[in-house]
Scaffold this active site. Structure first.
Site, PDB file in Angstrom:
ATOM      1  N   GLY A   5       0.628  -1.290   0.274  1.00  0.00           N
ATOM      2  CA  GLY A   5       0.016   0.165  -0.391  1.00  0.00           C
ATOM      3  C   GLY A   5       0.886   1.513  -0.060  1.00  0.00           C
ATOM      4  N   ILE A  26       3.458   2.442   1.482  1.00  0.00           N
ATOM      5  CA  ILE A  26       4.796   2.207   1.887  1.00  0.00           C
ATOM      6  C   ILE A  26       5.571   2.482   1.074  1.00  0.00           C
ATOM      7  CG2 ILE A  26       6.225   0.695   3.483  1.00  0.00           C
ATOM      8  CD1 ILE A  26       4.503  -0.539   4.953  1.00  0.00           C
ATOM      9  N   GLY A  66     -13.291  -1.904   2.155  1.00  0.00           N
ATOM     10  CA  GLY A  66     -11.938  -0.936   1.177  1.00  0.00           C
ATOM     11  C   GLY A  66     -10.779  -2.107   0.809  1.00  0.00           C
ATOM     12  N   GLU A  92      -9.176  -7.817  -1.282  1.00  0.00           N
ATOM     13  CA  GLU A  92      -9.402  -7.417  -3.024  1.00  0.00           C
ATOM     14  C   GLU A  92     -10.864  -8.262  -3.636  1.00  0.00           C
ATOM     15  OE1 GLU A  92      -6.567  -7.767  -5.178  1.00  0.00           O
ATOM     16  OE2 GLU A  92      -5.926  -6.699  -3.340  1.00  0.00           O
ATOM     17  N   ASP A 114      -2.649 -12.890  -2.326  1.00  0.00           N
ATOM     18  CA  ASP A 114      -2.399 -11.548  -2.503  1.00  0.00           C
ATOM     19  C   ASP A 114      -0.763 -11.278  -1.923  1.00  0.00           C
ATOM     20  OD1 ASP A 114      -2.806  -8.814  -2.964  1.00  0.00           O
ATOM     21  OD2 ASP A 114      -2.666  -8.194  -0.870  1.00  0.00           O
ATOM     22  N   LYS A 128       2.980 -10.210  -2.981  1.00  0.00           N
ATOM     23  CA  LYS A 128       4.005  -9.322  -2.791  1.00  0.00           C
ATOM     24  C   LYS A 128       5.163  -9.469  -2.386  1.00  0.00           C
ATOM     25  CE  LYS A 128      -0.418  -6.901  -1.322  1.00  0.00           C
ATOM     26  NZ  LYS A 128      -1.140  -6.570  -0.428  1.00  0.00           N
ATOM     27  N   GLY A 151      -6.818  -0.373   0.929  1.00  0.00           N
ATOM     28  CA  GLY A 151      -7.225   1.035   1.209  1.00  0.00           C
ATOM     29  C   GLY A 151      -6.613   1.973  -0.234  1.00  0.00           C
TER      30      GLY A 151
END
Ligand code: HSE
Length: 424
Positions: free
Chosen positions: A129, A131, A182, A185, A196, A200, A297
């Site tokens: 996200g 970061i 939100g 996925e 997920d 990553k 988010g």
């Protein structure tokens, strides 16, 4: 002041986040970067008349974005894999720089997409996200060799585990709230089954260890088997359960795995809660560095998208060199070869001598017990739980020991087995 015109593909939570940030911070961005960012066209297969496009043209044809000569770069926020991959390929081939938040596409097709330099491709928002972890690995720590990259890299899983730990929430209720907020996925099984996080980790591993992105190399467990009882017993033993992604260089190869993990409460990662992500990086020159922030988010992910957009806008028209990887440099270990300590919860009949039999079975595979507790039956049940923390052992030995313990006549039901990492 340079004007840069954006086309946005997709109109979900993150796209709305991008439009919202530009609505409030466009002037600030211009002052800082000298870039006047304009969203001139938005394309989505599903129109959303309620979204304020701030004057941008709308189209249901994704191809309109890369066919538009006025557009300087495109932002792919479609989600999913196949349509997004085709879109990114076509946009790059048309010479449009692409910014994406799509971890599934980068993990599966990043090698192909980054192997040519028709136009640059950026994907900071694909991992963790808000970061700037890709910036950290590729730029801040570029002079380092990496030893490990370990982190909480799925906001939905962390939100669920925190709600179970702190509020005693039921798994399904916590997941439903994560979806409402939100974080999850479109198909939340990607989150809770660990896929997920594995996307990553494949990206982080490829960048840190200069290897191709290879999703198939990642060992994956989700959080669906973690029970409230495990969270409570782990807590009594001084641990929190977190869903971790871990890439670690060992003498024999690379460990690459995502799974629930017991972490000592004294470790900083153990107190990273809710939708927060955190990544610990150990490298030879910088030592231990840690990065934390919202991992999911709309606004948080849009912040990372715009960081790529502005970074690229400042560079244009410079072109990237293709990403170079050393495919022979590193070997990902099969899961049987990794070494870990374990938390075990063994449901047994309440009979004398059971603990000794379990201990003997573990001992016969060279597994030492670090701590053990026996829990009385929970309400409405007649089985006791033997809860054990082991010392570090090779996965293959643990698997063999578990087959032996599971076959004991007093053991009833499945044994819960969660890896423990002290992250020292
Ligand atoms: N579903 C993802 C998560 C979104 O929960 O982390 C951010 O990649």
């Amino acid at each position: 002041m340079k004007t840069v015109r954006l086309g946005i593909a997709g109109l979900g939570t993150v796209a709305q986040g991008v439009l919202d940030i530009l609505a409030s911070n466009q002037q600030l961005i211009a002052t800082r970067s000298g870039i006047d960012l304009q969203v001139t066209r938005v394309a989505s297969r599903t129109p959303k008349p309620d979204v304020n496009l701030a004057g941008a043209q709308f189209s249901t044809q994704l191809a309109d974005l890369y066919a538009d000569e006025q557009i300087d770069m495109v932002v792919e926020l479609i989600g999913g894999e196949d349509v997004a991959y085709e879109f990114i390929q076509a946009a790059l081939a048309a010479g449009k720089p692409v910014i994406t938040a799509n971890k599934a596409v980068i993990a599966a097709h990043g090698n192909t997409l980054l192997s040519h330099n028709a136009a640059p491709l950026r994907f900071e928002a694909a991992v963790a996200g808000a970061i700037p972890i890709i910036q950290a690995i590729q730029h801040g720590l570029v002079a380092n060799r990496f030893e490990h990259v370990v982190g909480i890299i799925n906001g939905t899983c962390n939100y669920i585990l925190t709600a179970m730990q702190e509020q005693g929430a039921a798994f399904a209720d916590a997941l439903a709230t994560a979806q409402e907020l939100g974080y999850a996925e479109a198909d939340p099984t990607f989150d809770i089954q660990g896929i997920d996080a594995a996307h990553k980790l494949a990206i982080l591993l490829g960048l840190a260890f200069d290897s191709p992105f290879n999703f198939a190399d990642i060992y994956i467990e989700g959080i669906t088997e973690v029970t409230s009882a495990d969270i409570q017993y782990a807590d009594e033993l001084g641990y929190h359960i977190k869903h971790l992604g871990l890439a670690r260089l060992t003498d024999t190869g690379l460990e690459a795995r995502v799974h629930p993990t017991l972490i000592p409460k004294s470790q900083l990662l153990a107190s990273v809660n809710d939708v927060l992500n955190a990544v610990l990086v150990k490298s030879d020159a910088a030592g231990n560095t840690m990065y934390s922030g919202p991992g999911a988010g709309g606004a948080a992910t849009a912040s990372a998208v715009l960081s790529d957009v502005i970074g690229l806008a400042c560079q244009l028209p410079q072109q990237d060199t293709p990403r170079s990887v050393d495919a022979s440099a590193v070997r990902v270990l099969p899961i049987e070869d990794i070494r870990s300590a374990y938390y075990l919860r063994i449901p047994t009949k309440d009979e004398p001598g059971v603990f000794a039999q379990v201990a003997n079975a573990l001992s016969s595979h060279g597994i030492s017990i670090e701590a053990a507790i026996q829990k009385e039956p929970r309400a409405g049940q007649d089985l006791v739980s033997i809860v054990i923390l082991t010392q570090v052992v090779q996965e293959a030995e643990m698997a063999a020991a578990m087959t032996q313990v599971q076959s004991l006549p007093q053991v009833q039901g499945s044994i819960a087995r969660i890896r423990v990492e002290t992250l020292d």
